[in-house]
Design a protein around this motif. Structure first.
Motif, PDB file in Angstrom:
ATOM      1  N   MET A   1       0.731  -1.184   0.096  1.00 30.95           N
ATOM      2  CA  MET A   1       0.141  -0.071  -0.059  1.00 30.95           C
ATOM      3  C   MET A   1       0.864   1.103  -0.081  1.00 30.95           C
ATOM      4  SD  MET A   1      -3.128  -0.506   2.219  1.00 30.95           S
ATOM      5  CE  MET A   1      -2.976  -2.035   3.542  1.00 30.95           C
ATOM      6  N   ALA A   2       1.671   1.220  -1.103  1.00 28.60           N
ATOM      7  CA  ALA A   2       2.475   2.321  -0.970  1.00 28.60           C
ATOM      8  C   ALA A   2       1.794   3.622  -1.091  1.00 28.60           C
ATOM      9  CB  ALA A   2       3.658   2.363  -2.165  1.00 28.60           C
ATOM     10  N   ASP A   3       2.562   4.770  -0.402  1.00 27.38           N
ATOM     11  CA  ASP A   3       1.752   5.907  -0.657  1.00 27.38           C
ATOM     12  C   ASP A   3       0.201   6.246  -0.356  1.00 27.38           C
ATOM     13  OD1 ASP A   3       4.458   7.126  -0.862  1.00 27.38           O
ATOM     14  OD2 ASP A   3       4.312   6.839  -3.142  1.00 27.38           O
ATOM     15  N   VAL A   4      -0.132   5.264   0.481  1.00 25.28           N
ATOM     16  CA  VAL A   4      -1.523   5.546   0.806  1.00 25.28           C
ATOM     17  C   VAL A   4      -1.710   6.508   1.835  1.00 25.28           C
ATOM     18  CG1 VAL A   4      -3.419   4.265   2.022  1.00 25.28           C
ATOM     19  CG2 VAL A   4      -2.272   2.862   0.255  1.00 25.28           C
ATOM     20  N   VAL A   5      -0.889   6.788   2.524  1.00 28.60           N
ATOM     21  CA  VAL A   5      -0.801   8.139   3.508  1.00 28.60           C
ATOM     22  C   VAL A   5       0.354   8.736   3.389  1.00 28.60           C
ATOM     23  CG1 VAL A   5      -1.073   8.589   5.899  1.00 28.60           C
ATOM     24  CG2 VAL A   5      -2.122   6.528   5.251  1.00 28.60           C
ATOM     25  N   THR A   6       0.244  10.052   3.273  1.00 32.29           N
ATOM     26  CA  THR A   6       1.497  10.792   3.223  1.00 32.29           C
ATOM     27  C   THR A   6       1.179  11.972   4.197  1.00 32.29           C
ATOM     28  OG1 THR A   6       0.188  12.094   1.347  1.00 32.29           O
ATOM     29  CG2 THR A   6       1.937  10.628   0.930  1.00 32.29           C
ATOM     30  N   VAL A   7       2.151  13.040   4.563  1.00 28.36           N
ATOM     31  CA  VAL A   7       1.843  14.059   5.504  1.00 28.36           C
ATOM     32  C   VAL A   7       2.602  15.323   4.643  1.00 28.36           C
ATOM     33  CG1 VAL A   7       2.325  12.638   7.417  1.00 28.36           C
ATOM     34  CG2 VAL A   7       4.156  13.600   6.474  1.00 28.36           C
ATOM     35  N   THR A   8       1.795  16.515   4.941  1.00 29.05           N
ATOM     36  CA  THR A   8       2.109  17.758   4.654  1.00 29.05           C
ATOM     37  C   THR A   8       3.279  18.381   5.281  1.00 29.05           C
ATOM     38  OG1 THR A   8       1.019  18.859   6.084  1.00 29.05           O
ATOM     39  CG2 THR A   8      -0.325  18.404   3.966  1.00 29.05           C
ATOM     40  N   PRO A   9       3.990  19.412   4.798  1.00 26.44           N
ATOM     41  CA  PRO A   9       5.252  19.827   5.707  1.00 26.44           C
ATOM     42  C   PRO A   9       4.768  20.460   6.858  1.00 26.44           C
ATOM     43  CG  PRO A   9       5.421  20.503   3.291  1.00 26.44           C
ATOM     44  CD  PRO A   9       3.857  19.822   3.509  1.00 26.44           C
ATOM     45  N   ALA A  10       3.513  20.910   6.750  1.00 25.26           N
ATOM     46  CA  ALA A  10       2.990  21.558   8.252  1.00 25.26           C
ATOM     47  C   ALA A  10       2.907  20.239   9.295  1.00 25.26           C
ATOM     48  CB  ALA A  10       1.761  22.361   8.057  1.00 25.26           C
ATOM     49  N   ALA A  11       2.158  19.081   9.025  1.00 24.75           N
ATOM     50  CA  ALA A  11       2.046  18.160   9.546  1.00 24.75           C
ATOM     51  C   ALA A  11       3.237  17.317   9.878  1.00 24.75           C
ATOM     52  CB  ALA A  11       1.011  17.000   8.927  1.00 24.75           C
ATOM     53  N   ALA A  12       4.223  17.596   8.917  1.00 18.74           N
ATOM     54  CA  ALA A  12       5.747  17.034   9.671  1.00 18.74           C
ATOM     55  C   ALA A  12       6.243  17.668  10.655  1.00 18.74           C
ATOM     56  CB  ALA A  12       6.483  16.706   8.132  1.00 18.74           C
ATOM     57  N   GLY A  13       6.209  19.102  10.559  1.00 21.24           N
ATOM     58  CA  GLY A  13       6.789  19.759  11.702  1.00 21.24           C
ATOM     59  C   GLY A  13       6.218  19.464  12.671  1.00 21.24           C
ATOM     60  N   LEU A  14       4.693  19.483  12.957  1.00 24.88           N
ATOM     61  CA  LEU A  14       4.130  19.338  14.182  1.00 24.88           C
ATOM     62  C   LEU A  14       4.400  17.809  14.703  1.00 24.88           C
ATOM     63  CD1 LEU A  14       2.026  20.080  16.522  1.00 24.88           C
ATOM     64  CD2 LEU A  14       0.419  19.321  15.024  1.00 24.88           C
ATOM     65  N   ILE A  15       4.466  17.028  13.707  1.00 21.49           N
ATOM     66  CA  ILE A  15       4.963  15.659  14.332  1.00 21.49           C
ATOM     67  C   ILE A  15       6.408  15.635  14.981  1.00 21.49           C
ATOM     68  CG2 ILE A  15       5.646  13.266  13.457  1.00 21.49           C
ATOM     69  CD1 ILE A  15       3.378  13.530  11.330  1.00 21.49           C
ATOM     70  N   ARG A  16       7.342  16.246  14.463  1.00 16.80           N
ATOM     71  CA  ARG A  16       8.598  16.348  15.005  1.00 16.80           C
ATOM     72  C   ARG A  16       8.622  16.848  16.294  1.00 16.80           C
ATOM     73  NH1 ARG A  16       9.913  17.413   9.661  1.00 16.80           N
ATOM     74  NH2 ARG A  16       9.681  19.542   9.655  1.00 16.80           N
ATOM     75  N   SER A  17       7.846  18.175  16.481  1.00 14.75           N
ATOM     76  CA  SER A  17       7.675  18.799  17.742  1.00 14.75           C
ATOM     77  C   SER A  17       6.956  17.799  18.826  1.00 14.75           C
ATOM     78  CB  SER A  17       6.869  20.039  17.601  1.00 14.75           C
ATOM     79  OG  SER A  17       6.479  20.617  18.696  1.00 14.75           O
ATOM     80  N   LEU A  18       5.969  17.160  18.322  1.00 16.14           N
ATOM     81  CA  LEU A  18       5.357  16.301  19.404  1.00 16.14           C
ATOM     82  C   LEU A  18       6.131  14.978  19.801  1.00 16.14           C
ATOM     83  CD1 LEU A  18       1.747  16.366  17.778  1.00 16.14           C
ATOM     84  CD2 LEU A  18       2.749  17.326  19.958  1.00 16.14           C
ATOM     85  N   ARG A  19       7.110  14.536  18.840  1.00 13.63           N
ATOM     86  CA  ARG A  19       8.109  13.490  19.093  1.00 13.63           C
ATOM     87  C   ARG A  19       9.080  13.975  20.035  1.00 13.63           C
ATOM     88  NH1 ARG A  19      11.914  10.826  20.332  1.00 13.63           N
ATOM     89  NH2 ARG A  19      12.804   8.998  19.273  1.00 13.63           N
ATOM     90  N   GLY A  20       9.433  15.062  19.859  1.00  8.91           N
ATOM     91  CA  GLY A  20      10.386  15.564  21.130  1.00  8.91           C
ATOM     92  C   GLY A  20      10.052  15.871  22.181  1.00  8.91           C
ATOM     93  N   ARG A  21       8.616  15.924  22.487  1.00 10.42           N
ATOM     94  CA  ARG A  21       8.085  16.156  23.743  1.00 10.42           C
ATOM     95  C   ARG A  21       7.638  14.698  24.398  1.00 10.42           C
ATOM     96  NH1 ARG A  21       5.165  21.416  22.203  1.00 10.42           N
ATOM     97  NH2 ARG A  21       4.270  19.868  20.902  1.00 10.42           N
ATOM     98  N   HIS A  22       7.089  13.949  23.581  1.00  9.29           N
ATOM     99  CA  HIS A  22       6.437  12.700  24.010  1.00  9.29           C
ATOM    100  C   HIS A  22       6.838  11.332  23.693  1.00  9.29           C
ATOM    101  CE1 HIS A  22       2.878  15.217  25.098  1.00  9.29           C
ATOM    102  NE2 HIS A  22       3.336  15.844  23.992  1.00  9.29           N
ATOM    103  N   GLY A  23       8.071  11.484  22.994  1.00  4.69           N
ATOM    104  CA  GLY A  23       8.689  10.074  22.241  1.00  4.69           C
ATOM    105  C   GLY A  23       8.063   9.501  20.927  1.00  4.69           C
ATOM    106  N   PRO A  24       8.245   8.242  20.718  1.00 11.12           N
ATOM    107  CA  PRO A  24       7.668   7.810  19.425  1.00 11.12           C
ATOM    108  C   PRO A  24       6.205   7.703  19.393  1.00 11.12           C
ATOM    109  CG  PRO A  24       9.422   6.397  20.248  1.00 11.12           C
ATOM    110  CD  PRO A  24       8.987   7.431  21.399  1.00 11.12           C
TER     111      PRO A  24
END
Length: 124
Positions: A1-24
């Motif tokens: 199921m390649a590329d069934v789900v992608t993320v926008t640059p804005a979502a990627a930024g929020l994911i990085r921020s949340l990962r930094g505070r909450h882990g995986p």
């Protein structure tokens, strides 16, 4: 199921921020009454998945050392299986249990219908 789900640059930024505070992290999209089209973001493993869920993608996000799994309820996937999903972020209040809730933004799913080649891939 390649590329069934992608993320926008804005979502990627929020994911990085949340990962930094909450882990995986992980996402789950149930389509239920409480979250509608908003995927819920949790610390990885906090939301228990089972046979009624489908792993749609293990998202690679630059700056996040491990994949972010994206799960959906099997019944919801049966309805959406001919679409491709994009995780985006918009201003607003996130779901009460989703990690972005206190940030003043929320994750949102944007979708488009898969073309014939994409449908053939997802049917296998």
């Amino acid at each position: 199921m390649a590329d069934v789900v992608t993320v926008t640059p804005a979502a990627a930024g929020l994911i990085r921020s949340l990962r930094g505070r909450h882990g995986p992290l992980m996402f789950h999209q149930s389509g239920g009454c409480c979250d509608g089209s908003a995927p819920m973001c949790y610390p990885a493993g906090e939301f228990r998945t089972g046979s009624s869920d489908v792993l749609l993608a293990s998202l690679t996000v630059e700056g996040v050392p491990e994949p972010v799994d994206f799960w959906m309820s099997r019944s919801q996937w049966e309805l959406w299986r001919h679409t491709r999903l994009t995780v985006d972020v918009v201003p607003g209040r996130g779901g009460g249990f989703s990690l972005e809730a206190p940030e003043g933004v929320r994750f949102l799913i944007r979708s488009h219908l898969a073309g014939p080649v994409e449908e053939a891939v997802s049917d296998n």
